[in-house]
Design an enzyme around this catalytic site. Structure first.
Site, PDB file in Angstrom:
ATOM      1  N   GLY A 351       0.836  -1.185   0.000  1.00 41.03           N
ATOM      2  CA  GLY A 351       0.000   0.000   0.000  1.00 41.03           C
ATOM      3  C   GLY A 351       0.874   1.239   0.000  1.00 41.03           C
ATOM      4  O   GLY A 351       0.625   2.206  -0.704  1.00 41.03           O
ATOM      5  N   MET A 353       5.233   2.548   1.329  1.00 40.42           N
ATOM      6  CA  MET A 353       6.529   2.125   1.860  1.00 40.42           C
ATOM      7  C   MET A 353       7.281   3.322   2.416  1.00 40.42           C
ATOM      8  O   MET A 353       7.451   4.342   1.750  1.00 40.42           O
ATOM      9  CB  MET A 353       7.337   1.435   0.758  1.00 40.42           C
ATOM     10  CG  MET A 353       8.753   1.058   1.153  1.00 40.42           C
ATOM     11  SD  MET A 353       8.752  -0.193   2.476  1.00 40.42           S
ATOM     12  CE  MET A 353      10.251   0.257   3.337  1.00 40.42           C
ATOM     13  N   GLU A 388       3.161   5.741   7.641  1.00 41.25           N
ATOM     14  CA  GLU A 388       4.508   5.757   7.038  1.00 41.25           C
ATOM     15  C   GLU A 388       5.395   6.811   7.694  1.00 41.25           C
ATOM     16  O   GLU A 388       6.596   6.610   7.844  1.00 41.25           O
ATOM     17  CB  GLU A 388       4.427   5.997   5.526  1.00 41.25           C
ATOM     18  CG  GLU A 388       3.561   4.987   4.744  1.00 41.25           C
ATOM     19  CD  GLU A 388       3.837   3.541   5.075  1.00 41.25           C
ATOM     20  OE1 GLU A 388       4.979   3.211   5.480  1.00 41.25           O
ATOM     21  OE2 GLU A 388       2.906   2.717   4.938  1.00 41.25           O
TER      22      GLU A 388
HETATM   23  N1  BES Z   1       6.683  -1.253   5.650  1.00 38.89           N
HETATM   24  C1  BES Z   1       5.395  -1.411   5.097  1.00 38.89           C
HETATM   25  C2  BES Z   1       5.410  -1.746   3.628  1.00 38.89           C
HETATM   26  C3  BES Z   1       5.738  -3.190   3.333  1.00 38.89           C
HETATM   27  C4  BES Z   1       4.807  -4.168   3.563  1.00 38.89           C
HETATM   28  C5  BES Z   1       6.953  -3.546   2.792  1.00 38.89           C
HETATM   29  C6  BES Z   1       5.114  -5.486   3.273  1.00 38.89           C
HETATM   30  C7  BES Z   1       7.261  -4.856   2.507  1.00 38.89           C
HETATM   31  C8  BES Z   1       6.338  -5.843   2.753  1.00 38.89           C
HETATM   32  C9  BES Z   1       4.573  -0.137   5.262  1.00 38.89           C
HETATM   33  O1  BES Z   1       4.929   0.653   6.329  1.00 38.89           O
HETATM   34  C10 BES Z   1       3.164  -0.561   5.517  1.00 38.89           C
HETATM   35  O2  BES Z   1       2.905  -1.085   6.558  1.00 38.89           O
HETATM   36  N2  BES Z   1       2.282  -0.363   4.546  1.00 38.89           N
HETATM   37  C11 BES Z   1       0.918  -0.793   4.656  1.00 38.89           C
HETATM   38  C12 BES Z   1      -0.005   0.364   4.702  1.00 38.89           C
HETATM   39  C13 BES Z   1      -0.186   0.877   6.102  1.00 38.89           C
HETATM   40  C14 BES Z   1      -1.114   2.039   6.133  1.00 38.89           C
HETATM   41  C15 BES Z   1      -0.689  -0.169   7.052  1.00 38.89           C
HETATM   42  C16 BES Z   1       0.611  -1.616   3.425  1.00 38.89           C
HETATM   43  O3  BES Z   1       1.386  -1.581   2.485  1.00 38.89           O
HETATM   44  O4  BES Z   1      -0.407  -2.293   3.430  1.00 38.89           O
HETATM   45 ZN    ZN Z   2       4.392  -0.017   8.158  1.00 34.95          ZN
END
Ligand code: BES
Ligand code: ZN
Length: 912
Positions: A351, A353, A388
């Site tokens: 979603g 990064m 983020e």
């Molecule tokens: N660090 C994550 C992105 C991520 C998720 C990288 C899985 C690699 C593998 C980011 O901070 C995150 O948590 N993104 C969420 C959205 C958030 C609002 C909960 C996501 O991508 O769903």
């Molecule tokens: Zn996250």
């Protein structure tokens, strides 16, 4: 993390992916790297990494991860210095050895956006701290020019690559001198279509398709872009240089230091970063425009969008600036970088990064348009941005020491995003909505197959799978539990000292507990360890005996059995009124809670009631005896309970009845008590429960399913009728969100009147797309209504929806349509929709949205489709993106026979 607020998936079209794969496997055919300003001239034929088995000279089988004694060996920190031995000793290890560590990277990259390749060179200052003749680092799907490799003046005598591990071993003739030296090498790679590593995303500009180059490194994909020590604990400074077409915007973590132009090509030098982990390095190269703001401390914040869309970045910009201001105060630590950029990327696996200073988002997670976006998308943009940006401190400044502690990152950012959004938009009542997270986690964690919050990670290939509801939602929930136990102020102070103590460095779960324990004097470590190191959670049995409530904990399992886990439970209770709150740290299996007269008069009934787990801050369920349950139902019907308590009792009873610890009838009885409810978050939980009941009863009690639906309709109908289809002037954000929730639920339960009205409005909408009869918030309900009547012989509604999908320029509208195209009973239509996944009409990142719409009636046809296309699916969807195909279709079945068939199918088709 697939189940998180913002959907995620990967992108780009099938033929392109096939091409990329072909290109990736035949590096020889790549265009030779050009020499350019600052580039190192590649003289020798690029050497493909040799498979280690071949290099080692024989017959050794590549290790498969997950088994074998050496995989269980403790993480690299304690690996013995490797003075001698062969490269083989580094195969299949959980972590890189620690005898050499990077201090600073000078990284040069030259992406070719037409050929979709890149070339680069890296110079890494490495500190060698123990005798060794090896340097062991990560690289994957790169072609390293062997002749270019030097450590100081030394060329390696041995270059071995373990593909399954993404590990590169450089062996030298003699022991390396202790102290710092510079490791250099040149390499080339493919800008892939898999949305990981260094990849290309496609967009339209002036009617033409163009490529942008983007990175996504978390968790273990920096190694696909440049050779590096790709583990969170190896923090180092980064100094990047990019060579790109002059007309493009080229962004990285740090601001530009200077740029030099040579006609159509520019060389951009970025400032050096503070020490940071590789998974947070980022690059974006493409055409963009931006809107800009400033924090109170003068940090420049920008939101980059495609040309023409920067207006849609304003809301995220505002939330971004506010978040930075708030977090600086909360952690008593300034934002550590000179600037923050946030960019919308058309093809994006997750979603969003949190790359340090350069946060990337899928478009729907960042862009908000007053005219065409819904209230719920506004909320999810706010939550995503706040999440983020919380990582900029919690995750980026202080980073988990190893992936075992990933939950610290994700659980904390999830919790913190709610804290921030609650302060910006108090009227959204976001903490009541947070209970969605808690109940989601409670559901997953009641399965025998769950896992503890802290998971051992034995291999890089295991990291992706822990981005799940346990890390995010259970993680966030136990943090909320702890904060509520310690008190908001004490908790914040301790968090600020944790941040200062570990800034620019790494921490483990225990490190956080130690700081909290020291600052508060509470037994934080013992308490929290019971929640993070063992899976599951307790149900608290509450029985009234005289003036006491006897409480007893037992592990709750959804299959009705009882596990042997024990927890230290921060227990809270309220009785009779909301000003009498009790706290108790339950350490034993059984204990007594003394209740006094303030709980009301038990004999008279009426105002007597007791509610445990106030506002659902605890991560446990409560089972009340009949008397306490009746008193609570009475308190519910006489409107004495808080919103969050209303949510708690129905979700607990729902789970308990599935586990057959309470009757289904008692659940229906309680549910009926909610028929006058008007609150969004309460009704959203009621909706989750009713949807589930309708699904279960269709299989379990088909003869009663119709009656049960009628009862569920009765519960939801009166609030729905009050709201109607048309927005009212000045109504609250929550009512705007409630309307589509209820309308959609009624359509799905088959409520004729609502379906007819939805179809009527849709028909007007197809003629007049600007009609006020179908604003963005209610569109999905109308689309769903249309799909109820669609069939292969009556497909005009379906065709109209497909047309909207094709022609709409608005991201959210397209996705709303996509989300319902598979939601009908007609098998032909379902198949036609599913097959869109393999066409250029659906970006790979959006496939899961289509999959989520499949209804139980279509499970057989969808399962057959999945089986028939499994080869293609597993080739097309990289990494964790493939999970959605399983997670959306498999759970539609309910029989043991089917479970056996499904297990058998996947037994021979496992993936990391
Ligand atoms: N660090 C994550 C992105 C991520 C998720 C990288 C899985 C690699 C593998 C980011 O901070 C995150 O948590 N993104 C969420 C959205 C958030 C609002 C909960 C996501 O991508 O769903
Ligand atoms: Zn996250």
């Amino acid at each position: 993390a697939r189940s998180l607020v913002v959907g995620r998936q990967e992108g780009s079209q099938l033929p392109a992916i096939d091409n990329a794969r072909e290109r990736a496997s035949s590096v020889v055919s790549m265009a030779p790297p050009r020499a350019g300003a600052g580039a190192v001239l590649l003289v020798v034929v690029a050497l493909l990494f040799v498979d280690a088995a071949a290099a080692a000279g024989g017959g050794m089988k590549m290790a498969t991860h997950g088994e074998g004694a050496n995989l269980k060996a403790s993480p690299g920190a304690s690996a013995p210095p490797a003075a001698g031995g062969s490269a083989e000793q580094f195969r299949g290890k959980a972590r890189l050895p620690s005898f050499a560590a990077p201090r600073r990277y000078e990284l040069f990259l030259r992406p070719d956006l037409v050929a979709c390749t890149f070339s680069g060179s890296v110079a890494i200052s490495v500190a060698v701290s123990a005798p060794t003749r090896f340097l062991v680092l990560n690289a994957l799907d790169l072609s390293v020019n062997r002749a270019s490799i030097r450590f100081q003046a030394l060329a390696p005598t041995e270059v071995v690559f373990f593909k399954d591990d993404g590990v590169l071993v450089l062996g030298f003739a003699k022991q390396l001198p202790l102290g710092e030296g510079v490791l250099k090498m040149d390499f080339t790679g493919i800008l892939n279509d898999q949305m990981r590593g260094f990849y290309r995303s496609k967009y339209q500009y002036k009617g033409k398709e163009r490529n942008m180059a983007v990175t996504q490194f978390e968790s273990v994909d920096a190694r696909r872009c440049f050779p590096c020590w790709d583990e969170p604990a190896f923090k180092a400074k980064f100094k990047l240089t990019l060579e790109v077409p002059s007309e493009l915007v080229a962004l990285s973590n740090m601001p530009v230091a200077n740029a030099t132009f040579a006609g159509p090509i520019k060389t951009v030098h970025y400032q050096e970063s503070p020490p940071m982990s590789t998974y947070l390095v980022a690059i974006v190269v493409g055409l963009f425009e931006y809107v800009e703001g400033m924090t109170t401390k003068g940090t420049r914040v920008r939101v980059y969008t495609q040309i023409g869309k920067s207006n849609q970045g304003k809301f995220a910009l505002d939330v971004g600036v506010k978040s930075l201001n708030l977090y600086k105060d909360y952690f008593d630590t300034p934002f550590p970088l000179p600037k923050l950029d946030m960019v919308a990327i058309p093809d994006f696996a997750a979603g969003a990064m949190e790359n340090y200073g350069l946060v990337t988002y899928r478009e729907v997670a960042l862009l908000f348009d007053d005219k065409s976006s819904s209230a719920s998308s506004k909320q999810s943009v706010a939550i995503t941005v706040a999440h983020e940006l919380a990582h900029q401190w919690f995750g980026n400044l202080v980073t988990m020491e190893w992936w075992t502690h990933l939950w610290l990152n994700e659980g904390f950012a999830t919790w913190m995003s709610h804290l921030a959004v609650d302060s910006f938009f108090p009227q959204w009542n976001i903490w009541a909505q947070f209970l969605d997270r808690t109940t989601t986690a409670l559901r997953l964690d009641s399965l025998e197959a769950s896992h503890p919050i802290e998971v051992e990670i034995h291999h890089a290939s295991e990291v992706d799978q822990i981005f799940d509801a346990i890390s995010y939602d259970k993680g966030a929930s136990v943090i909320r539990m702890l904060q509520s136990y310690l008190g908001a102020e004490r908790f914040q102070k301790a968090m600020a000292s944790y941040m200062k103590k570990y800034a620019y460095s790494n921490a483990k779960t225990e490190d956080l507990w130690a700081v909290l324990e020291k600052e508060t004097g509470e037994p934080v470590k013992d308490l929290m360890t019971t929640w993070t190191k063992q899976k599951g959670y307790p149900v608290i049995n509450a029985k009234i005996k005289g003036n006491d409530i006897e409480i007893e904990q037992a592990q709750f399992l959804l299959d009705g059995s009882s596990g042997s886990g024990m927890w230290i439970v921060p227990l809270t209770s309220r009785c009779g009124a909301y000003d009498t709150e009790k706290k108790l740290l339950l350490k034993l299996k059984r204990e007594k809670l003394v209740i006094g007269s303030q709980c009301g008069d038990r004999k008279k009934g009426g105002n007597f009631w007791t509610k445990l787990n106030i506002d659902g801050t605890g991560f446990y369920r409560v089972k009340y005896d009949d008397e306490l349950a009746a008193a609570l139902q009475n308190a519910l019907e006489t409107k004495k309970l808080s919103l969050m308590d209303k949510i708690g009792i129905v979700d607990d009873l729902y789970a308990l009845s599935i586990a057959r610890q309470q009757t289904f009838a008692s659940l229906l009885h309680l549910l009926y008590g909610y028929r006058g409810e008007a609150d969004y978050s309460v009704l959203s939980h009621i909706n989750t429960v009713t949807t589930s009941i309708a699904k279960i009863s269709a299989d379990a009690t088909p003869a009663l399913a119709g009656d049960i639906k009628q009862l569920l309709i009765k519960i939801l109908l009166s609030p729905a009728e009050k709201l109607g289809w048309d927005p009212k002037k000045g109504e609250s954000h929550l009512d705007v969100m409630l309307r589509p929730l209820l309308l959609t639920a009624l359509v799905q339960l088959g409520h004729g009147k609502t379906i007819n009205e939805g179809v009527r409005r849709f028909n007007i909408f197809t003629r007049d797309r600007g009609t006020s009869l179908l604003p963005p918030d209610t569109r999905k309900a109308a689309y769903l209504a249309v799909m109820q009547n669609v069939s292969s012989s009556n497909r005009s509604g379906y065709d109209a929806l497909r047309k909207i999908y094709k022609e709409s320029a608005e991201g959210e509208e397209r996705l709303q349509v996509l989300g319902i195209l598979s939601s009908c009973r007609d098998k032909g239509i379902v198949l036609e929709s599913l097959n869109l996944i393999f066409t250029s009409e659906v970006r790979n990142q959006d496939a899961y949205i289509l999959l989520r719409g499949i209804q139980p009636e279509a499970r057989e046809i969808s399962w057959n489709w999945l089986k028939e296309n499994w080869e293609l699916i597993s080739k097309t969807f990289a990494g964790s993106l493939i999970t959605d195909f399983v997670e959306t279709i498999v759970p539609l079945f309910t029989s043991n026979e089917k479970a056996a068939e499904i297990s058998k199918f996947f037994a021979t088709r496992t993936k990391p």
